[in-house]
Design a protein around this motif. Structure first.
Motif, PDB file in Angstrom:
ATOM      1  N   MET A  48      91.737  45.315  80.943  1.00 43.54           N
ATOM      2  CA  MET A  48      90.474  45.092  81.653  1.00 43.54           C
ATOM      3  C   MET A  48      89.595  44.111  80.890  1.00 43.54           C
ATOM      4  O   MET A  48      89.722  43.975  79.675  1.00 43.54           O
ATOM      5  CB  MET A  48      89.717  46.406  81.821  1.00 43.54           C
ATOM      6  N   THR A  49      88.680  43.508  81.622  1.00 43.43           N
ATOM      7  CA  THR A  49      87.802  42.504  81.027  1.00 43.43           C
ATOM      8  C   THR A  49      86.473  43.155  80.635  1.00 43.43           C
ATOM      9  O   THR A  49      85.875  43.875  81.436  1.00 43.43           O
ATOM     10  CB  THR A  49      87.511  41.380  82.042  1.00 43.43           C
ATOM     11  N   ILE A  50      86.050  42.899  79.397  1.00 37.49           N
ATOM     12  CA  ILE A  50      84.787  43.485  78.939  1.00 37.49           C
ATOM     13  C   ILE A  50      83.600  42.709  79.486  1.00 37.49           C
ATOM     14  O   ILE A  50      83.579  41.473  79.437  1.00 37.49           O
ATOM     15  CB  ILE A  50      84.708  43.496  77.398  1.00 37.49           C
ATOM     16  N   LYS A 107      88.660  46.258  87.587  1.00 44.63           N
ATOM     17  CA  LYS A 107      89.299  45.789  86.363  1.00 44.63           C
ATOM     18  C   LYS A 107      88.291  45.259  85.341  1.00 44.63           C
ATOM     19  O   LYS A 107      88.640  44.494  84.460  1.00 44.63           O
ATOM     20  CB  LYS A 107      90.358  44.701  86.689  1.00 44.63           C
ATOM     21  N   GLU A 108      87.032  45.667  85.511  1.00 45.94           N
ATOM     22  CA  GLU A 108      86.024  45.347  84.502  1.00 45.94           C
ATOM     23  C   GLU A 108      85.676  46.619  83.739  1.00 45.94           C
ATOM     24  O   GLU A 108      85.832  47.728  84.243  1.00 45.94           O
ATOM     25  CB  GLU A 108      84.755  44.790  85.157  1.00 45.94           C
ATOM     26  N   LEU A 112      87.593  55.845  73.009  1.00 44.00           N
ATOM     27  CA  LEU A 112      87.982  54.698  72.209  1.00 44.00           C
ATOM     28  C   LEU A 112      89.422  54.811  71.699  1.00 44.00           C
ATOM     29  O   LEU A 112      90.181  53.836  71.694  1.00 44.00           O
ATOM     30  CB  LEU A 112      87.027  54.605  71.011  1.00 44.00           C
ATOM     31  N   GLU A 113      89.817  56.004  71.280  1.00 46.51           N
ATOM     32  CA  GLU A 113      91.157  56.147  70.697  1.00 46.51           C
ATOM     33  C   GLU A 113      92.274  55.995  71.713  1.00 46.51           C
ATOM     34  O   GLU A 113      93.437  55.915  71.346  1.00 46.51           O
ATOM     35  CB  GLU A 113      91.293  57.473  69.936  1.00 46.51           C
ATOM     36  N   ASN A 114      91.944  55.935  72.988  1.00 47.17           N
ATOM     37  CA  ASN A 114      92.951  55.713  74.015  1.00 47.17           C
ATOM     38  C   ASN A 114      92.905  54.283  74.542  1.00 47.17           C
ATOM     39  O   ASN A 114      93.303  54.008  75.673  1.00 47.17           O
ATOM     40  CB  ASN A 114      92.755  56.704  75.169  1.00 47.17           C
ATOM     41  N   THR A 115      92.388  53.405  73.681  1.00 50.89           N
ATOM     42  CA  THR A 115      92.252  52.004  74.084  1.00 50.89           C
ATOM     43  C   THR A 115      92.626  51.100  72.914  1.00 50.89           C
ATOM     44  O   THR A 115      92.762  51.561  71.778  1.00 50.89           O
ATOM     45  CB  THR A 115      90.788  51.673  74.448  1.00 50.89           C
ATOM     46  N   ASP A 147      88.261  39.627  74.235  1.00 54.69           N
ATOM     47  CA  ASP A 147      87.301  40.120  75.231  1.00 54.69           C
ATOM     48  C   ASP A 147      87.975  40.997  76.289  1.00 54.69           C
ATOM     49  O   ASP A 147      87.446  41.223  77.359  1.00 54.69           O
ATOM     50  CB  ASP A 147      86.562  38.946  75.899  1.00 54.69           C
ATOM     51  N   LYS A 148      89.187  41.464  75.943  1.00 58.12           N
ATOM     52  CA  LYS A 148      89.900  42.368  76.865  1.00 58.12           C
ATOM     53  C   LYS A 148      90.112  43.732  76.182  1.00 58.12           C
ATOM     54  O   LYS A 148      90.079  43.823  74.950  1.00 58.12           O
ATOM     55  CB  LYS A 148      91.288  41.792  77.218  1.00 58.12           C
ATOM     56  N   VAL A 149      90.358  44.716  76.999  1.00 58.86           N
ATOM     57  CA  VAL A 149      90.676  46.037  76.461  1.00 58.86           C
ATOM     58  C   VAL A 149      91.887  46.610  77.172  1.00 58.86           C
ATOM     59  O   VAL A 149      91.962  46.561  78.398  1.00 58.86           O
ATOM     60  CB  VAL A 149      89.492  47.024  76.643  1.00 58.86           C
TER      61      VAL A 149
END
Lengths: 419, 419
Positions: free
Chosen positions: B83-85, B94-95, B115-118, B123-125
């Motif tokens: 996804m795009t931050i 998808k943002e 956070l720990e699942n990413t 600039d993407k996650v």
């Protein structure tokens, strides 16, 4: 499957507490002498030893007549024994003296007969029952003997202790000073109640909860204010907390966030952070530190997690500083759970429950574990139960030990019945 | 077989309490507005109703990324969804937006991923797990909804209540005034600690015990001094007690003695003595009176009997005056007695016990019931159990309900292990 950023490893609760307590340098505070009348709930810092027997002489425990037990051997209602009343402080055979509860027994008497087992006829008294030597008499030293310890150092003083100390004629006692606990809440979103708040702001609840939890233990809370989420503000406010005996913070600690509070704490003194990340739920991001010899408990910003974190880590430290011999546990009882409670293997789980009493039995109703931010789950519950790391939940009907933070209501018993 | 002088009949405890409470005219005290910060332990005299939803907006319950649940359906570690931050306050498909615990969720997002699942890559996650709508989000009003009652009138305020009230932005609340309890101890033999005493004198313990028992309940004790055993002195001191909401006396009441206190009380106001002589042990000579609309509890002069009398009759009155909805019972638990306890049929017996915890089970060790004057039996015990009128004692191994007046120690757990 999932990866823990920030925490390499979650420390088990017991291990975390052990290393934390071990690193604290000040184990006891100074002592101070105070009047007995203001000592309720304080922890005594000296051994109270009886300077005299209590009672100092044999005393009657009843209203009635002092007699010699030997004279009453055959007494009954069908065979009353008649004795002569004297007012002297010494009685001979078949003599008796009127006494009230608390009066010293006259010389020669070794027992007292209750008024209702006698009948006075002019200057004589009929005794209707036999008595054993010592019966109805509080023997000299029966309560406490001279040189015996009445109250031990490290005792939290309850009404009965104050009574015993007063009975020994003591009016001033030495107690431990109240631990001063500085409290810092952190978060850009926080506003102190009483101010106006915007929709994206939150009134700070943690300060009030932690502060009151300290007061309940008879520690002295000290407000360091609210710090914004930046190191400078946190550092400045934390530093002013070193006048206290201990610091507690909430917020600014988490799994993956910048961890502002732990990072700032680690800069201000040695050894700094000792534990960060604990195998518990809620309260996982809790951190424990020691700086300049003083304990710092870094709690989650979620009200429920911070309360549980306080119970688990701040409470034992405060009990130690108070001078108590053992951690003072909350009132606890065994209760039957009314619904299955789930928990995660490997995490110590603190589940809120509502305990009630019905037909002499105690039941614990689990309170929905929606977000650890929901303060109302704590006002709807009156205790928590601890599910150990090696258990996966508790079954319906199982008995659990509940630690109470509010009183237990009797179901079906309403005030209106009586008042 | 024996005859009771003075008491024609002993009243059962429940009956005595019922008629006593019924005769008291003032059921509630005035209310007063105080700052929330000084309200711990007070009883609230108003209904606290939420003026806004709590939380006021949807908030993240985790540190991580706000997303649309729909976008994560197929996510796994083997199939990360990228996804795009954005930093805007609104996200599209998808943002995602970085958020911390407590932050309002941006428009368009209905869940937050920890956070720990990413994994962030520029600039993407990458999102590694699927989420349900609402997961990890504290929904608007989840804690308390607007117009819902947060705290009910008549609640004793604990830390969690203060937290909830503060979270609603409230800083001043209305509570019931503390009941003022005037305490008069009587007896020619009594001396106040701090003075010199002769061998036939006794340092007054009752005043300190009763006074502290009031304080524990958050009532305000008022010292009327020590009265000598004569009507004039008792009358004079009692009369000065009418500025209080309630009067408690000790001593000067008994089975056969001149019954100075009850006799004096019956002269000072209507209806006067309501009950005198109660089917309980200890505490049989207890008397209950109402004069000028105010409750007067006339306790035995024996420290143990007076404490039990306080528990049974003064405590419910204080709870009523405090504004509580129900009598606040002491913490209680079921424990197995370790030795037979004897009691008399027809009398409610209050047996002191020492409760300890061993291997998760609670045991109650009976403490010798030597004279009800022995204060040390109360410092050696931490609770009492009530044996009802229709029972003759309790067998070894039986389970009884214990009411605790001190905390329960964990056997074999010593402070030294930890600190």
């Amino acid at each position: 499957m999932t990866r823990l950023k920030g925490f390499q490893e979650l420390k088990p609760v017991n291990e975390a507490l052990r290393v934390f307590l071990g690193a604290i340098q000040t184990k006891r505070l100074k002592t101070v002498s105070i009047p007995l009348d203001s000592a309720l709930g304080r922890v005594i810092a000296e051994e109270i030893v009886a300077q005299n027997d209590l009672p100092r002489v044999d005393r009657s425990a009843v209203d009635g007549y002092a007699v010699r037990a030997n004279d009453t051997i055959d007494a009954s209602q069908f065979n009353p024994i008649t004795m002569t009343i004297t007012t002297k402080n010494k009685i001979g055979s078949k003599e008796t003296k009127r006494i009230w509860t608390g009066n010293p027994t006259p010389q020669g008497a070794n027992t007292a007969v209750m008024l209702e087992n006698t009948r006075q006829i002019k200057d004589k008294v009929e005794i209707w029952i036999p008595l054993a030597p010592g019966e109805n008499v509080s023997k000299k030293g029966e309560d406490i003997k001279k040189r015996e310890t009445a109250v031990r150092t490290g005792t939290r003083l309850r009404p009965q202790h104050l009574g015993l100390i007063a009975a020994l004629g003591i009016t001033e006692i030495r107690v431990y000073e109240k631990p001063k606990v500085a409290i810092l809440t952190t978060g850009n979103e926080l506003v102190e109640a009483g101010n106006r708040s915007r929709e994206n702001q939150v009134f700070d609840a943690n300060k009030h909860i932690i502060s009151a939890l300290c007061e309940e233990l008879r520690a002295e809370p000290l407000d360091l204010g609210i710090a914004r989420d930046n190191s400078k503000d946190i550092l400045q406010k934390l530093t002013s907390g070193f006048t206290a005996d201990m610091i507690i913070t909430t917020g600014g600690t988490s799994v993956g966030a910048p961890d502002l509070v732990p990072e700032t704490v680690s800069k201000i003194g040695k050894p700094g952070i000792i534990v960060h990340g604990i195998a518990m739920r809620p309260g996982m991001p809790t951190a424990l530190a020691v700086a300049n010899g003083k304990p710092i408990v870094i709690l989650s910003g979620n009200p429920v997690a911070s309360m549980i974190g306080f119970e688990t880590f701040a409470r034992p430290v405060i009990c130690m500083l108070l001078g108590l011999k053992q951690e003072e546990s909350r009132p606890s009882l065994n209760a039957k759970v009314t619904k299955k409670i789930t928990s995660t293997l490997g995490r110590r789980t603190f589940a809120r429950v509502f305990v009630f009493q019905q037909d002499g039995e105690f039941f614990a109703k689990p309170i929905s574990t929606k977000g650890s931010g929901a303060i109302s789950t704590m006002t709807m519950s009156n205790g928590y139960t601890i599910i150990p790391e090696n258990r996966e939940g508790v079954e319906n009907g199982e008995k659990v030990l509940v630690h109470l933070f509010d009183d237990v209501k009797m179901v079906g018993k309403e005030c209106s019945e009586n008042w």
